[in-house]
Design a protein around this motif. Structure first.
Motif, PDB file in Angstrom:
ATOM      1  N   GLU A  38       0.827  -1.208   0.000  1.00  0.00           N
ATOM      2  CA  GLU A  38       0.000   0.000   0.000  1.00  0.00           C
ATOM      3  C   GLU A  38       0.863   1.261   0.000  1.00  0.00           C
ATOM      4  O   GLU A  38       0.580   2.217  -0.734  1.00  0.00           O
ATOM      5  N   LEU A  39       1.901   1.277   0.811  1.00  0.00           N
ATOM      6  CA  LEU A  39       2.786   2.436   0.890  1.00  0.00           C
ATOM      7  C   LEU A  39       3.459   2.718  -0.450  1.00  0.00           C
ATOM      8  O   LEU A  39       3.532   3.867  -0.905  1.00  0.00           O
ATOM      9  N   LEU A  40       3.935   1.670  -1.091  1.00  0.00           N
ATOM     10  CA  LEU A  40       4.557   1.846  -2.411  1.00  0.00           C
ATOM     11  C   LEU A  40       3.560   2.444  -3.401  1.00  0.00           C
ATOM     12  O   LEU A  40       3.887   3.379  -4.134  1.00  0.00           O
ATOM     13  N   ASN A  41       2.347   1.925  -3.406  1.00  0.00           N
ATOM     14  CA  ASN A  41       1.353   2.409  -4.358  1.00  0.00           C
ATOM     15  C   ASN A  41       0.892   3.829  -4.051  1.00  0.00           C
ATOM     16  O   ASN A  41       0.550   4.575  -4.964  1.00  0.00           O
ATOM     17  N   GLU A  42       0.883   4.210  -2.777  1.00  0.00           N
ATOM     18  CA  GLU A  42       0.511   5.579  -2.421  1.00  0.00           C
ATOM     19  C   GLU A  42       1.541   6.588  -2.916  1.00  0.00           C
ATOM     20  O   GLU A  42       1.194   7.731  -3.208  1.00  0.00           O
ATOM     21  N   ILE A  58       2.371  -4.841  -6.529  1.00  0.00           N
ATOM     22  CA  ILE A  58       1.268  -5.745  -6.203  1.00  0.00           C
ATOM     23  C   ILE A  58       1.759  -6.823  -5.237  1.00  0.00           C
ATOM     24  O   ILE A  58       2.941  -7.155  -5.207  1.00  0.00           O
ATOM     25  N   ALA A  59       0.828  -7.347  -4.467  1.00  0.00           N
ATOM     26  CA  ALA A  59       1.121  -8.445  -3.547  1.00  0.00           C
ATOM     27  C   ALA A  59       1.043  -9.758  -4.312  1.00  0.00           C
ATOM     28  O   ALA A  59       0.083  -9.997  -5.046  1.00  0.00           O
ATOM     29  N   ILE A  67       7.222  -5.347  -8.137  1.00  0.00           N
ATOM     30  CA  ILE A  67       7.346  -3.924  -8.412  1.00  0.00           C
ATOM     31  C   ILE A  67       7.551  -3.743  -9.914  1.00  0.00           C
ATOM     32  O   ILE A  67       8.491  -4.287 -10.492  1.00  0.00           O
ATOM     33  N   TYR A  68       6.644  -2.979 -10.519  1.00  0.00           N
ATOM     34  CA  TYR A  68       6.715  -2.697 -11.947  1.00  0.00           C
ATOM     35  C   TYR A  68       7.451  -1.384 -12.163  1.00  0.00           C
ATOM     36  O   TYR A  68       7.063  -0.354 -11.613  1.00  0.00           O
TER      37      TYR A  68
END
Length: 133
Positions: A38-42, A58-59, A67-68
């Motif tokens: 979540e932190l990465l996506n935020e 994504i998990a 990680i894309y």
């Protein structure tokens, strides 16, 4: 009767020995894993100079975060990337994370997928707990 009792005792001993080495609370591990994604996506997109952008995370199963990333480099340069050197750089970056002690404790893995600016797959790197211990 003695045979059944002996089997039960051995089973309990094996279960006890298997759990001794793993002092990780599974719920805490799951919560931390989810919070990292979540932190990465935020914070995405995360730009690293003019050449790399982390797009999303994504998990995945087995506590792996995928990680894309996009590399905005000359195609010839992309084709000649030293993957071992790139992996060492990713491991060094991971070790500088503020939560690295928890990443290590909960044994997260990271799968980095790199694509060029046109979206074509270039390569991926898998970093497991064995790589950063």
């Amino acid at each position: 009767m003695k045979k059944c009792l002996l089997i039960a005792i051995i089973s309990f001993m094996i279960a006890g020995f298997n759990s001794c080495g793993n002092n990780v609370n599974e719920k805490e591990r799951q919560d931390f894993f989810k919070s990292q994604v979540e932190l990465l996506n935020e914070t995405c997109p995360i730009e690293f100079g003019d050449f790399m952008t982390i797009e999303k995370a994504i998990a995945m199963p087995n506590y792996t975060i995928k990680i894309y990333s996009t590399l905005d480099l000359d195609p010839e340069l992309c084709a000649n990337i030293d993957k071992d050197l790139a992996k060492q750089g990713a491991i060094s970056g991971l070790k500088m994370e503020p939560d690295f002690d928890l990443i290590k404790k909960y044994e997260l893995s990271y799968l980095y997928e790199y694509r060029n600016a046109d979206g074509q797959f270039l390569y991926d790197l898998l970093i497991t707990p064995e790589d950063y211990k």
